[in-house]
Design a protein around this motif. Structure first.
Motif, mmCIF file in Angstrom:
data_model
loop_
_atom_site.group_PDB
_atom_site.id
_atom_site.type_symbol
_atom_site.label_atom_id
_atom_site.label_comp_id
_atom_site.label_asym_id
_atom_site.label_seq_id
_atom_site.Cartn_x
_atom_site.Cartn_y
_atom_site.Cartn_z
ATOM 1 N N TYR A 2 -53.779 80.473 52.031
ATOM 2 C CA TYR A 2 -54.985 79.888 52.655
ATOM 3 C C TYR A 2 -54.708 78.435 53.041
ATOM 4 O O TYR A 2 -55.052 77.988 54.145
ATOM 5 C CB TYR A 2 -56.176 79.958 51.685
ATOM 6 C CG TYR A 2 -57.425 79.272 52.201
ATOM 7 C CD1 TYR A 2 -58.361 79.982 52.946
ATOM 8 C CD2 TYR A 2 -57.661 77.916 51.968
ATOM 9 C CE1 TYR A 2 -59.506 79.347 53.442
ATOM 10 C CE2 TYR A 2 -58.792 77.278 52.458
ATOM 11 C CZ TYR A 2 -59.717 77.988 53.187
ATOM 12 O OH TYR A 2 -60.840 77.362 53.682
ATOM 13 N N LEU A 54 -57.521 86.404 56.617
ATOM 14 C CA LEU A 54 -57.143 85.930 55.290
ATOM 15 C C LEU A 54 -58.122 84.842 54.833
ATOM 16 O O LEU A 54 -58.604 84.855 53.696
ATOM 17 C CB LEU A 54 -55.705 85.379 55.298
ATOM 18 C CG LEU A 54 -55.301 84.663 54.012
ATOM 19 C CD1 LEU A 54 -55.133 85.647 52.865
ATOM 20 C CD2 LEU A 54 -54.037 83.854 54.200
ATOM 21 N N VAL A 103 -60.531 84.981 51.536
ATOM 22 C CA VAL A 103 -60.518 83.961 50.471
ATOM 23 C C VAL A 103 -61.915 83.368 50.293
ATOM 24 O O VAL A 103 -62.420 83.247 49.173
ATOM 25 C CB VAL A 103 -59.456 82.872 50.786
ATOM 26 C CG1 VAL A 103 -59.624 81.660 49.883
ATOM 27 C CG2 VAL A 103 -58.050 83.447 50.635
ATOM 28 N N ILE A 110 -51.519 91.971 50.350
ATOM 29 C CA ILE A 110 -52.128 91.807 49.020
ATOM 30 C C ILE A 110 -52.082 93.167 48.333
ATOM 31 O O ILE A 110 -53.040 93.950 48.387
ATOM 32 C CB ILE A 110 -53.573 91.259 49.128
ATOM 33 C CG1 ILE A 110 -53.554 89.959 49.952
ATOM 34 C CG2 ILE A 110 -54.178 91.018 47.745
ATOM 35 C CD1 ILE A 110 -54.894 89.290 50.125
ATOM 36 N N GLU A 140 -52.398 83.772 47.157
ATOM 37 C CA GLU A 140 -53.449 83.916 48.175
ATOM 38 C C GLU A 140 -54.017 82.543 48.545
ATOM 39 O O GLU A 140 -54.279 82.264 49.723
ATOM 40 C CB GLU A 140 -54.555 84.841 47.652
ATOM 41 C CG GLU A 140 -54.080 86.281 47.485
ATOM 42 C CD GLU A 140 -54.805 87.077 46.415
ATOM 43 O OE1 GLU A 140 -54.221 88.088 45.972
ATOM 44 O OE2 GLU A 140 -55.910 86.691 45.996
ATOM 45 N N LEU A 160 -59.076 84.840 42.786
ATOM 46 C CA LEU A 160 -57.972 84.751 43.762
ATOM 47 C C LEU A 160 -56.646 84.395 43.106
ATOM 48 O O LEU A 160 -56.592 83.488 42.266
ATOM 49 C CB LEU A 160 -58.316 83.689 44.807
ATOM 50 C CG LEU A 160 -59.446 84.105 45.758
ATOM 51 C CD1 LEU A 160 -60.186 82.893 46.291
ATOM 52 C CD2 LEU A 160 -58.868 84.946 46.908
#
Ligand code: FES
Ligand code: ZN
Length: 312
Positions: A210, A26, A30, A14, A206, A202
Motif C-alpha cells: 500500500y 489493493l 487495505v 494475497i 500488504e 492486514l
C-alpha cells in the motif's frame, strides 16, 4: 496474475484470501480492511479526534494516510528518541509526510524533555533499550493524547506484529499480557486514553505494498536497537509457516481474539478489572497500578545515576 476485482494486471497476490489485486484495488482492499477494523471493533467514529503515533515507518504513515482518506480526524504524534542518524531520517519522513498534507504534527523530543536520548537513558538505568523505549513511548503516547484532548490513540501495529507478540507471550506463558493483546484497549479511567490498532487485519507485506503503491516516502531501515530482537525471530518463523500454509498468522491471532471475546462474556471485563487497580501516579498524575508510575520510577533512577537526565 490478474486482479480479482477488475482483471487488470495484479501487483500483489494475497494467498491467505486466495486473491490478487491491481494498484487501485489493493488500496481499496487495505482501506476496507482498516475501516472494517475501526467499525467492527468500535474503535472510533468520524466525530472523534484520533492521535496517530507515527515513527516514520510504513505502518504508521500508511495508517495516517488510510484514516485521512477514510474521512477520520487523524493527527500525528512523533517521539524523537534521539538515535542519531536513524532518528533524523525518520523525523524528516514524518515532517515531510504531514507537512505535504497539512496534517497537524505534535513532537516530543527526548533529548530536550528527558535530557538524554534513549540509548543514554537505558545505560543510566541499566535496562535493555527496547524496554526503556516501551515505557517512555507508552507514557508519552497516553499523556499527549489525554492532555491535547484526543479521544483515541492509534498505532500502526499490523497482523504480523500482533501474531508475533502473541507467539512470544504464549511461548513464555506470559498469560498476564494476553488481556492486553486485543486491537482495542478501552479508556479504563480518566487520564487513560483508549488505544486502538486499526491495521490488525492486514499483513505487513500488504501495508508495505500500500505504501509503495501510494508513493509514501517511509524509512525502510529498522531501528538499530532492534537488531537481534526476539520479535524479529518470531516474525520470521511465522512467515515461514505462512508461506507453507497461507492463513496461519490470521488463524493464530484472530482465533485467539475469538476465544478472548467468548471468555470475556463469562468473566468481568478488563475495564472493570483495571478500574479496581489503576489510580493516579503520586508524582505525575498518570494512571498506574503502583504508587509511582514506571516512567517516574525510571526517570528518578536516571537522575540518581547520571547528571545527563533532567526529567521534566
Ligand atoms: Fe524503541 Fe528502537 S529502541 S524503537
Ligand atoms: Zn508518574
Amino acid at each position: 496474475m490478474r486482479c480479482r476485482k477488475c482483471k487488470d494486471r495484479a501487483v500483489l497476490g494475497i494467498p491467505r484470501h486466495h486473491t490478487a489485486f491491481c494498484k487501485p484495488c489493493l488500496s481499496d482492499f487495505v482501506c476496507a480492511q482498516a475501516e472494517r477494523a475501526v467499525t467492527e471493533e468500535k474503535m472510533f467514529t468520524k466525530t472523534d479526534r484520533v492521535l496517530v503515533a507515527v515513527s516514520g515507518g510504513k505502518d504508521s504513515l500508511s495508517l495516517l494516510d488510510i484514516l485521512r482518506r477514510l474521512g477520520y480526524q487523524a493527527d500525528a504524534f512523533y517521539v524523537d528518541l534521539g538515535i542519531g542518524e536513524y532518528s533524523r531520517q525518520s523525523k524528516a519522513r514524518v515532517e515531510h509526510f504531514t507537512g505535504a498534507r497539512g496534517i497537524p504534527l505534535h513532537v516530543h523530543e527526548l533529548k530536550e524533555d528527558e535530557g538524554a536520548g534513549i540509548n543514554e537513558l537505558a545505560d543510566l538505568v541499566h535496562r535493555p533499550t527496547c524496554s526503556v523505549c516501551g515505557t517512555l513511548k507508552r507514557y508519552h503516547f497516553n499523556r499527549t493524547a489525554v492532555e491535547l484532548g484526543y479521544h483515541v490513540l492509534a498505532t500502526g501495529h499490523n497482523l504480523d506484529d500482533e501474531a508475533s507478540r502473541l507467539l512470544g507471550n504464549v511461548l513464555h506463558w506470559q498469560t498476564e499480557y494476553l488481556d492486553k493483546q486485543g486491537p482495542t484497549l478501552p479508556a479504563s479511567m480518566e487520564g487513560f486514553a483508549k488505544k486502538v490498532k486499526p491495521l490488525f487485519r492486514l499483513a505487513e507485506r500488504e501495508i508495505a505494498a500500500y505504501a509503495i503503491v501510494n508513493k509514501i516516502d517511509y524509512i525502510v531501515e529498522e531501528c538499530p536497537n532492534s537488531k537481534g530482537a526476539k520479535m524479529l525471530l518470531y516474525k520470521d518463523i511465522l512467515n515461514r509457516l505462512e508461506s507453507e500454509s497461507p492463513g496461519t498468522k490470521q488463524a493464530f491471532y484472530w482465533g485467539f481474539l475469538a476465544k478472548q471475546e467468548a471468555e470475556a462474556k463469562t468473566r468481568p471485563s478488563m475495564t472493570e478489572n483495571d478500574q479496581a487497580v489503576l489510580h493516579p501516579c503520586i508524582t505525575c498524575g498518570q494512571p498506574t497500578t503502583a504508587e509511582t508510575c514506571s516512567y517516574c520510577k525510571l526517570m528518578a533512577r536516571a537522575k540518581q545515576t547520571g547528571p545527563a537526565a533532567t526529567p521534566s
